[in-house]
Design a protein around this motif. Structure first.
Motif, mmCIF file in Angstrom:
data_model
loop_
_atom_site.group_PDB
_atom_site.id
_atom_site.type_symbol
_atom_site.label_atom_id
_atom_site.label_comp_id
_atom_site.label_asym_id
_atom_site.label_seq_id
_atom_site.Cartn_x
_atom_site.Cartn_y
_atom_site.Cartn_z
ATOM 1 N N LYS A 4 58.257 4.194 19.042
ATOM 2 C CA LYS A 4 58.612 4.203 16.976
ATOM 3 C C LYS A 4 57.344 4.639 16.806
ATOM 4 O O LYS A 4 56.353 3.817 17.346
ATOM 5 C CB LYS A 4 58.791 2.788 16.724
ATOM 6 C CG LYS A 4 60.207 2.168 17.406
ATOM 7 C CD LYS A 4 60.319 1.802 16.267
ATOM 8 C CE LYS A 4 62.419 1.098 16.324
ATOM 9 N NZ LYS A 4 63.075 0.115 16.053
ATOM 10 N N LEU A 6 54.990 5.264 13.269
ATOM 11 C CA LEU A 6 55.107 5.202 12.321
ATOM 12 C C LEU A 6 53.597 6.356 11.797
ATOM 13 O O LEU A 6 52.316 6.040 11.748
ATOM 14 C CB LEU A 6 54.817 3.520 11.316
ATOM 15 C CG LEU A 6 54.857 3.385 10.450
ATOM 16 C CD1 LEU A 6 56.268 4.347 9.461
ATOM 17 C CD2 LEU A 6 55.039 2.373 9.829
ATOM 18 N N GLU A 35 60.813 8.597 18.184
ATOM 19 C CA GLU A 35 61.266 8.320 17.137
ATOM 20 C C GLU A 35 59.726 8.231 16.074
ATOM 21 O O GLU A 35 59.018 7.216 16.103
ATOM 22 C CB GLU A 35 62.188 6.832 17.633
ATOM 23 C CG GLU A 35 62.674 6.926 15.923
ATOM 24 C CD GLU A 35 63.503 5.408 15.380
ATOM 25 O OE1 GLU A 35 63.579 4.593 14.620
ATOM 26 O OE2 GLU A 35 64.048 4.615 16.608
ATOM 27 N N GLU A 37 58.332 8.187 11.905
ATOM 28 C CA GLU A 37 58.104 8.525 10.295
ATOM 29 C C GLU A 37 57.171 8.979 9.713
ATOM 30 O O GLU A 37 55.963 7.790 10.111
ATOM 31 C CB GLU A 37 59.395 7.183 10.112
ATOM 32 C CG GLU A 37 59.881 7.107 8.381
ATOM 33 C CD GLU A 37 60.233 6.053 8.052
ATOM 34 O OE1 GLU A 37 60.410 6.275 7.315
ATOM 35 O OE2 GLU A 37 60.924 4.856 8.667
ATOM 36 N N ILE A 39 55.164 8.001 6.046
ATOM 37 C CA ILE A 39 55.807 7.830 5.066
ATOM 38 C C ILE A 39 53.741 7.587 4.302
ATOM 39 O O ILE A 39 53.128 7.574 4.289
ATOM 40 C CB ILE A 39 55.332 5.872 4.882
ATOM 41 C CG1 ILE A 39 56.463 6.245 5.623
ATOM 42 C CG2 ILE A 39 55.536 5.495 3.419
ATOM 43 C CD1 ILE A 39 56.373 3.475 5.842
ATOM 44 N N GLU A 70 58.892 -3.180 2.905
ATOM 45 C CA GLU A 70 59.913 -2.402 3.867
ATOM 46 C C GLU A 70 59.069 -1.596 5.134
ATOM 47 O O GLU A 70 59.004 -1.916 5.681
ATOM 48 C CB GLU A 70 60.541 -0.996 2.740
ATOM 49 C CG GLU A 70 61.591 0.020 3.830
ATOM 50 C CD GLU A 70 62.287 0.617 2.982
ATOM 51 O OE1 GLU A 70 62.120 1.732 3.607
ATOM 52 O OE2 GLU A 70 62.046 0.992 2.068
ATOM 53 N N ILE A 71 57.223 -1.562 4.284
ATOM 54 C CA ILE A 71 56.481 -1.066 4.994
ATOM 55 C C ILE A 71 55.907 -1.893 5.674
ATOM 56 O O ILE A 71 55.420 -1.177 7.229
ATOM 57 C CB ILE A 71 55.262 -0.349 4.261
ATOM 58 C CG1 ILE A 71 56.076 0.761 2.983
ATOM 59 C CG2 ILE A 71 54.369 0.665 5.298
ATOM 60 C CD1 ILE A 71 55.225 1.554 2.506
ATOM 61 N N GLN A 73 57.688 -4.579 7.354
ATOM 62 C CA GLN A 73 58.870 -4.394 8.363
ATOM 63 C C GLN A 73 58.279 -3.356 9.452
ATOM 64 O O GLN A 73 58.716 -3.295 10.330
ATOM 65 C CB GLN A 73 59.991 -4.421 7.821
ATOM 66 C CG GLN A 73 60.789 -4.641 9.040
ATOM 67 C CD GLN A 73 60.629 -6.462 9.840
ATOM 68 O OE1 GLN A 73 60.848 -7.725 8.732
ATOM 69 N NE2 GLN A 73 60.046 -6.227 11.200
ATOM 70 N N LYS A 74 58.426 -1.529 9.043
ATOM 71 C CA LYS A 74 58.466 -1.007 9.680
ATOM 72 C C LYS A 74 56.940 -0.875 10.767
ATOM 73 O O LYS A 74 56.958 -0.455 11.875
ATOM 74 C CB LYS A 74 57.885 0.688 8.825
ATOM 75 C CG LYS A 74 59.887 0.725 8.042
ATOM 76 C CD LYS A 74 59.914 1.736 7.311
ATOM 77 C CE LYS A 74 60.455 1.947 6.485
ATOM 78 N NZ LYS A 74 62.030 2.731 7.549
ATOM 79 N N ASP A 77 57.627 -3.517 13.247
ATOM 80 C CA ASP A 77 58.387 -2.936 14.378
ATOM 81 C C ASP A 77 58.376 -1.754 15.330
ATOM 82 O O ASP A 77 58.498 -1.251 16.569
ATOM 83 C CB ASP A 77 59.763 -2.272 14.066
ATOM 84 C CG ASP A 77 60.711 -3.349 12.729
ATOM 85 O OD1 ASP A 77 60.571 -5.057 13.722
ATOM 86 O OD2 ASP A 77 61.532 -3.370 12.235
ATOM 87 N N ALA A 78 57.271 -0.751 14.631
ATOM 88 C CA ALA A 78 56.450 0.439 15.279
ATOM 89 C C ALA A 78 55.775 -0.037 16.692
ATOM 90 O O ALA A 78 55.336 -1.143 16.888
ATOM 91 C CB ALA A 78 55.748 1.504 13.901
ATOM 92 N N LYS A 113 49.957 -2.740 19.291
ATOM 93 C CA LYS A 113 49.975 -1.533 18.650
ATOM 94 C C LYS A 113 48.835 -0.326 18.644
ATOM 95 O O LYS A 113 47.769 -0.761 19.336
ATOM 96 C CB LYS A 113 49.724 -1.488 17.081
ATOM 97 C CG LYS A 113 51.067 -2.391 15.594
ATOM 98 C CD LYS A 113 51.985 -2.291 16.876
ATOM 99 C CE LYS A 113 52.859 -2.997 15.662
ATOM 100 N NZ LYS A 113 54.253 -3.339 16.061
#
Length: 213
Positions: A4, A6, A35, A37, A39, A70-71, A73-74, A77-78, A113
């Motif tokens: 993931k 981000l 995956e 994303e 932002i 929300e950010i 949490q992402k 999770d990343a 990370k």
């Protein structure tokens, strides 16, 4: 192994130079099956941290009810976090700084990370990005298990989109520098070559899977 990814684009200018580099990075990551994303931080409503420590007494919930939950949490999770910012007075922009400060609500949960940094600036001297990079690295230094994987610098760009037609610093990883004993500043290459390099950087599965330093 798919990860993931981000990408937090801090620039307040939509379709600005750092935005364009973020997209190229994302494209490469997607092409390798990750995956991904992006932002645009400026498009979100994110209040600056109040330093009230409401979060400490409320299980990580922030007193500000906005887009940051929300950010965050992402980010938790990343597997990979890309931080992108233009150079503003030799620092990062306010929008990205607000995000970094607001991670305090659950900062211990952001761990293990891989970090990449994208920096753009009007100054043509690549060394002028160092203090901005220091801000980004300062945040990573607070993340348990953080590993810096790469740096991309677009210098000599001011007007939105100018990075397409001017030289851009090639990405280099610390691992690559150690392996080749290269200590000089990144070489300068044309935008077309920069796009290939960015996409190859992100698409290289081995690059994503390197062990933490």
């Amino acid at each position: 192994m798919s990860k993931k990814v981000l990408i937090l684009s801090g620039s307040p200018r939509k379709d600005g130079n750092s935005d364009l580099l973020c997209r190229e990075f994302a494209r490469g990551a997607q092409e390798s099956g990750n995956e991904t994303e992006i932002i645009r931080v400026a498009a979100k409503k994110i209040a600056p941290c109040s330093g009230c420590y409401f979060c400490r007494a409320h299980g990580g919930q922030c007193a500000h009810q906005d887009g940051m939950a929300e950010i965050l949490q992402k980010m938790i999770d990343a597997d990979v976090i890309v931080l992108a910012s233009p150079v503003y007075f030799y620092s990062i922009d306010a929008q990205l700084k607000a995000v970094i400060d607001r991670t305090v609500a659950r900062w211990l949960e952001v761990k293990n990370k891989d970090f990449y940094y994208i920096v753009t600036m009007a100054d043509e001297d690549v060394s002028s990005a160092e203090t901005t990079l220091a801000c980004l690295r300062g945040y990573a230094a607070c993340v348990n298990g953080a590993a810096e994987k790469g740096v991309i610098i677009g210098s000599g760009v001011y007007e939105p989109g100018k990075v397409k037609g001017t030289p851009c610093a090639a990405p280099r990883t610390r691992t690559a520098r150690r392996a080749t004993a290269v200590r000089s500043p990144p070489r300068r290459i044309a935008w077309r070559a920069a796009k290939r390099c960015l996409r190859a950087l992100a698409a290289n599965s081995g690059f994503f899977d390197r062990p933490s330093r």
